[in-house]
Motif scaffolding. Structure first.
Motif, PDB file in Angstrom:
ATOM      1  N   GLU A  72      10.052 -17.581  43.762  1.00 54.21           N
ATOM      2  CA  GLU A  72       8.786 -16.667  44.063  1.00 54.21           C
ATOM      3  C   GLU A  72       7.512 -17.762  43.971  1.00 54.21           C
ATOM      4  O   GLU A  72       7.327 -18.356  43.053  1.00 54.21           O
ATOM      5  CB  GLU A  72       8.580 -15.712  42.732  1.00 54.21           C
ATOM      6  N   ILE A 122       4.019 -18.346  43.351  1.00 52.18           N
ATOM      7  CA  ILE A 122       3.027 -17.735  42.422  1.00 52.18           C
ATOM      8  C   ILE A 122       1.516 -18.085  43.072  1.00 52.18           C
ATOM      9  O   ILE A 122       0.946 -17.134  43.025  1.00 52.18           O
ATOM     10  CB  ILE A 122       3.213 -18.241  40.989  1.00 52.18           C
ATOM     11  N   LYS A 123       1.476 -19.332  43.276  1.00 53.06           N
ATOM     12  CA  LYS A 123      -0.005 -19.706  43.717  1.00 53.06           C
ATOM     13  C   LYS A 123       0.097 -21.076  44.415  1.00 53.06           C
ATOM     14  O   LYS A 123       0.969 -21.723  44.306  1.00 53.06           O
ATOM     15  CB  LYS A 123      -1.091 -19.410  42.905  1.00 53.06           C
ATOM     16  N   THR A 124      -0.953 -21.222  45.304  1.00 53.93           N
ATOM     17  CA  THR A 124      -0.981 -22.385  45.996  1.00 53.93           C
ATOM     18  C   THR A 124      -2.468 -23.153  45.424  1.00 53.93           C
ATOM     19  O   THR A 124      -3.485 -22.312  45.807  1.00 53.93           O
ATOM     20  CB  THR A 124      -0.920 -22.424  47.404  1.00 53.93           C
ATOM     21  N   VAL A 125      -2.433 -24.183  45.240  1.00 49.08           N
ATOM     22  CA  VAL A 125      -3.933 -24.986  44.822  1.00 49.08           C
ATOM     23  C   VAL A 125      -4.176 -26.191  45.577  1.00 49.08           C
ATOM     24  O   VAL A 125      -3.299 -27.040  45.895  1.00 49.08           O
ATOM     25  CB  VAL A 125      -3.877 -25.329  43.373  1.00 49.08           C
ATOM     26  N   SER A 177       0.154 -24.629  32.428  1.00 56.11           N
ATOM     27  CA  SER A 177      -1.341 -25.072  32.393  1.00 56.11           C
ATOM     28  C   SER A 177      -1.710 -26.396  32.393  1.00 56.11           C
ATOM     29  O   SER A 177      -2.384 -26.814  33.179  1.00 56.11           O
ATOM     30  CB  SER A 177      -2.243 -24.110  31.305  1.00 56.11           C
ATOM     31  N   GLU A 202      -0.406 -28.193  35.298  1.00 54.20           N
ATOM     32  CA  GLU A 202      -1.432 -28.042  36.336  1.00 54.20           C
ATOM     33  C   GLU A 202      -2.874 -28.683  36.322  1.00 54.20           C
ATOM     34  O   GLU A 202      -3.137 -29.336  37.229  1.00 54.20           O
ATOM     35  CB  GLU A 202      -1.970 -26.450  36.482  1.00 54.20           C
ATOM     36  N   ARG A 230       1.835 -26.523  44.656  1.00 56.65           N
ATOM     37  CA  ARG A 230       1.942 -24.754  44.359  1.00 56.65           C
ATOM     38  C   ARG A 230       2.925 -24.795  43.243  1.00 56.65           C
ATOM     39  O   ARG A 230       3.617 -25.600  42.871  1.00 56.65           O
ATOM     40  CB  ARG A 230       2.471 -24.216  45.842  1.00 56.65           C
TER      41      ARG A 230
END
Length: 410
Positions: free
Chosen positions: A106, A108-111, A288, A291, A302
């Protein structure tokens, strides 16, 4: 391991969860051996009680012989039981998606925006060879394939990364540690990485009964084996730096070019011991931090959450961070962070004294990559390359390199 009592009481749930990890366990046989094991333990205790009560020498001798026979049977049953029980993986957390393999993970997000160039980008190996900072040819001559010499500014870049993350994580309360890179057989077994093909990835020295670690957490987890921790000391958070070794037995033909997949690599790792009720929160905290590191390096990435079939043996939940690699036009894993709940702690017998309940309870263990040197250097070289072949240094690292702002052509 998971609690055998939980398996007895929740067999259907456990069987389903294990199947979702893509693992087959003969639970009929496991519970049959468990029942026989408990029966023999009861018989031994009864015979011992009768032996203590009797004053008849002949009966006492008979009880002794019967106890000895029961113990022999128990030893044989327990060996079979423990071997199969050790193959039962940690159960996936309830919030983990059911899936067969990485294709069902899955996102979750792309930064960050994918790095784009007004020229055709080179891959990290071409960049490294042109700048004389990566030498695979001589490493192959000395050690074979999947080894490398990092040279010149690549070495400085690696140590700048180490100092950068040490500064950041020590401020967060992490304790720095340089762990052993070889650990005993029982320690490696207890960490839960050898089952279901893991043995093939490890370098094992049978004569010495030692393993090379494949990742730093394998030598940090056993630090407190058979110990009871103080509740007020939790969470215990460590940041380690070590060289790691992997056979890459299951990676034939994958990433054969460059330093993405190597037999020997350096890694900085976070490892935490925490109370069970804080486990999920600690997992999010470690993610966190990973990231934060990538954001300060200004590398697009991501976050991917593993499905059940891609979790691995000890993990109940796992996230990967994947950095954008321009030459491959895709994201590749550079970090992972796993919550292993009490799975490793049970195998290692690491507990803490719960002041509220007065009971000794198993801690939870978590681990997360700070950086794997080779893969982080790849991401920097490829995302910070310039048209003339030079490479800019990420701003956050420049002060750790004496103000060097770029790696120039020789």
């Amino acid at each position: 391991m998971i609690d055998i009592k939980f398996i007895r009481q929740n067999r259907e749930k456990v069987e389903s969860a294990v199947r979702n990890k893509g693992i087959n366990i003969d639970f009929d046989q496991l519970l049959k051996w468990d029942e026989e094991r408990r029966r023999l333990l009861t018989e031994i205790e009864q015979k011992r009680s009768e032996q203590r009560k009797t004053s008849d020498r002949e009966k006492a001798k008979q009880f002794k012989n019967e106890i000895s026979a029961y113990k022999k049977s128990l030893s044989e049953i327990e060996a079979e039981f423990n071997d199969l029980f050790s193959k039962v993986p940690n159960l996936p957390a309830d919030d983990v998606r059911v899936g067969e393999d990485e294709s069902e993970n899955e996102i979750i997000k792309t930064v960050g925006e994918k790095t784009r160039f007004n020229f055709s980008p080179r891959d990290h190996l071409e960049i490294g060879e042109r700048l004389d900072i990566i030498d695979l040819k001589r490493a192959a001559k000395v050690s074979g394939s999947r080894f490398t010499y990092l040279k010149n500014e690549a070495v400085l870049l690696q140590f700048s990364l180490i100092n950068f993350v040490l500064d950041l994580l020590i401020k967060e309360g992490f304790k720095p540690i340089l762990p052993p890179v070889m650990i005993k057989d029982d320690a490696m077994q207890a960490m839960g990485y050898l089952e279901h093909g893991g043995e093939k990835e490890a370098y094992h020295f049978e004569k010495d009964k030692l393993y090379f670690v494949g990742t730093s957490e394998q030598s940090i987890g056993p630090m407190y084996q058979h110990e009871i921790l103080k509740e007020e000391d939790l969470p215990l958070r460590y940041i380690s730096y070590s060289t790691c070794f992997r056979r890459e037995a299951g990676s034939y033909g994958k990433d054969v070019k460059g330093i993405f997949r190597a037999h020997q690599f350096d890694k900085v790792e976070m490892f935490c011991f925490t109370k069970p009720e804080n486990s999920d929160q600690e997992h999010e905290y470690l993610l966190s931090l990973e990231e934060k590191l990538m954001q300060q390096l200004e590398i697009p990435y991501r976050v991917v959450k593993m499905c059940t079939g891609d979790l691995g043996n000890p993990a109940a939940r796992k996230f990967d961070l994947e950095a954008w690699i321009p030459s491959q036009n895709k994201y590749r894993e550079t970090h992972s962070v796993s919550d292993c709940t009490d799975f490793q702690a049970r195998r290692l017998n690491i507990r803490y004294q719960n002041k509220k309940t007065g009971q000794k309870e198993f801690v939870h263990t978590l681990n997360g990559t700070v950086f794997a040197a080779g893969r982080t250097i790849i991401a920097i070289l490829e995302n910070y390359q310039q048209k003339d072949g030079s490479v800019e240094i990420p701003r956050v690292l420049q002060s750790y390199l004496g103000g060097i702002k770029e790696i120039k052509n020789k």
